[in-house]
Design an enzyme around this catalytic site. Structure first.
Site, PDB file in Angstrom:
ATOM      1  N   GLY A   1      -2.700   4.854  -3.782  1.00  0.00           N
ATOM      2  CA  GLY A   1      -2.781   3.696  -4.662  1.00  0.00           C
ATOM      3  C   GLY A   1      -1.895   3.760  -5.890  1.00  0.00           C
ATOM      4  O   GLY A   1      -1.703   2.753  -6.557  1.00  0.00           O
TER       5      GLY A   1
ATOM      6  N   TYR B   1       0.838  -1.205   0.000  1.00  0.00           N
ATOM      7  CA  TYR B   1       0.000   0.000   0.000  1.00  0.00           C
ATOM      8  C   TYR B   1       0.867   1.246   0.000  1.00  0.00           C
ATOM      9  O   TYR B   1       2.068   1.202   0.288  1.00  0.00           O
ATOM     10  CB  TYR B   1      -0.952   0.018   1.205  1.00  0.00           C
ATOM     11  CG  TYR B   1      -0.305   0.376   2.521  1.00  0.00           C
ATOM     12  CD1 TYR B   1      -0.334   1.683   3.003  1.00  0.00           C
ATOM     13  CD2 TYR B   1       0.346  -0.587   3.292  1.00  0.00           C
ATOM     14  CE1 TYR B   1       0.252   2.017   4.219  1.00  0.00           C
ATOM     15  CE2 TYR B   1       0.930  -0.258   4.501  1.00  0.00           C
ATOM     16  CZ  TYR B   1       0.891   1.037   4.958  1.00  0.00           C
ATOM     17  OH  TYR B   1       1.484   1.367   6.152  1.00  0.00           O
ATOM     18  N   CYS B   2       0.234   2.375  -0.325  1.00  0.00           N
ATOM     19  CA  CYS B   2       0.897   3.682  -0.272  1.00  0.00           C
ATOM     20  C   CYS B   2      -0.098   4.697   0.300  1.00  0.00           C
ATOM     21  O   CYS B   2      -0.851   4.358   1.211  1.00  0.00           O
ATOM     22  CB  CYS B   2       1.412   4.082  -1.662  1.00  0.00           C
ATOM     23  SG  CYS B   2       0.123   4.310  -2.904  1.00  0.00           S
ATOM     24  N   ARG B   3      -0.130   5.898  -0.219  1.00  0.00           N
ATOM     25  CA  ARG B   3      -1.081   6.898   0.267  1.00  0.00           C
ATOM     26  C   ARG B   3      -2.419   6.777  -0.455  1.00  0.00           C
ATOM     27  O   ARG B   3      -3.462   6.703   0.166  1.00  0.00           O
ATOM     28  CB  ARG B   3      -0.515   8.316   0.090  1.00  0.00           C
ATOM     29  CG  ARG B   3      -1.455   9.406   0.606  1.00  0.00           C
ATOM     30  CD  ARG B   3      -0.916  10.813   0.385  1.00  0.00           C
ATOM     31  NE  ARG B   3      -0.568  11.078  -0.988  1.00  0.00           N
ATOM     32  CZ  ARG B   3      -1.443  11.440  -1.939  1.00  0.00           C
ATOM     33  NH1 ARG B   3      -2.706  11.590  -1.648  1.00  0.00           N
ATOM     34  NH2 ARG B   3      -1.033  11.662  -3.170  1.00  0.00           N
TER      35      ARG B   3
ATOM     36  N   ILE C   1      -3.470   4.164   2.104  1.00  0.00           N
ATOM     37  CA  ILE C   1      -3.866   4.315   3.505  1.00  0.00           C
ATOM     38  C   ILE C   1      -5.023   5.306   3.627  1.00  0.00           C
ATOM     39  O   ILE C   1      -5.782   5.253   4.594  1.00  0.00           O
ATOM     40  CB  ILE C   1      -2.650   4.710   4.374  1.00  0.00           C
ATOM     41  CG1 ILE C   1      -2.938   4.426   5.856  1.00  0.00           C
ATOM     42  CG2 ILE C   1      -2.235   6.141   4.109  1.00  0.00           C
ATOM     43  CD1 ILE C   1      -1.708   4.466   6.750  1.00  0.00           C
TER      44      ILE C   1
END
Length: 157
Positions: free
Chosen positions: A125, A121-123, A149
């Protein structure tokens, strides 16, 4: 065949071809998160995944499916591919950090088991998709990307 019928048929064929090339066809995941479908993982309840027989792809699921995997699987890694500052601000409990721009060079040392389930995951996508593809390009075979996230409704630390 008249011109209108031809244009409709050609448009349909183009859409089908494009959907096939982008991986938009397939079966939905089963209750264990396994499957060989495909989807957008946009958090709308779609439990879609890529064809697991295709070694050049990764699975894409929504946050709910990722959480189910975390709750039911034993041997997995949660991979945060944001920056150190973003990770320090908040992250999913147990996540390890490898910034997306270093995945290609740092992953093999940090993630030696290329068959292990890796939840990425990241911020929002975007970086997680890039990092997931980089992992697949390195030979990882069980990569699951679940967006950002920002759409994670569960615990963070």
């Amino acid at each position: 065949m008249n011109r209108r019928t031809f244009l409709i048929a050609a448009s349909f064929a183009s859409i089908v071809s494009l959907a096939g090339l982008t991986g938009c066809f397939g079966a939905a995941a089963d209750s264990n998160g396994n499957g060989n479908g495909n989807g957008n993982g946009n958090g709308n309840g779609s439990n879609a995944t890529n064809d697991s027989s295709n070694s050049s792809s990764y699975q894409q699921v929504d946050a709910e499916t990722a959480k189910e995997l975390m709750d039911t699987e034993d041997d997995y890694v949660i991979l945060d591919v944001r920056t150190q500052a973003e990770y320090d601000e908040s992250h999913i409990p147990g996540a390890i950090l490898i910034p997306h721009d270093t995945v290609a060079t740092a992953a093999e040392d940090a993630l030696p088991d290329k068959g292990q389930l890796i939840l990425v995951y990241c911020r929002s996508g975007n970086r997680s998709k890039q990092a997931s593809q980089a992992l697949v390009d390195l030979g990882y075979t069980n990569v699951v990307e679940f967006g950002g996230i920002n759409s994670w409704p569960y615990e963070v630390e």
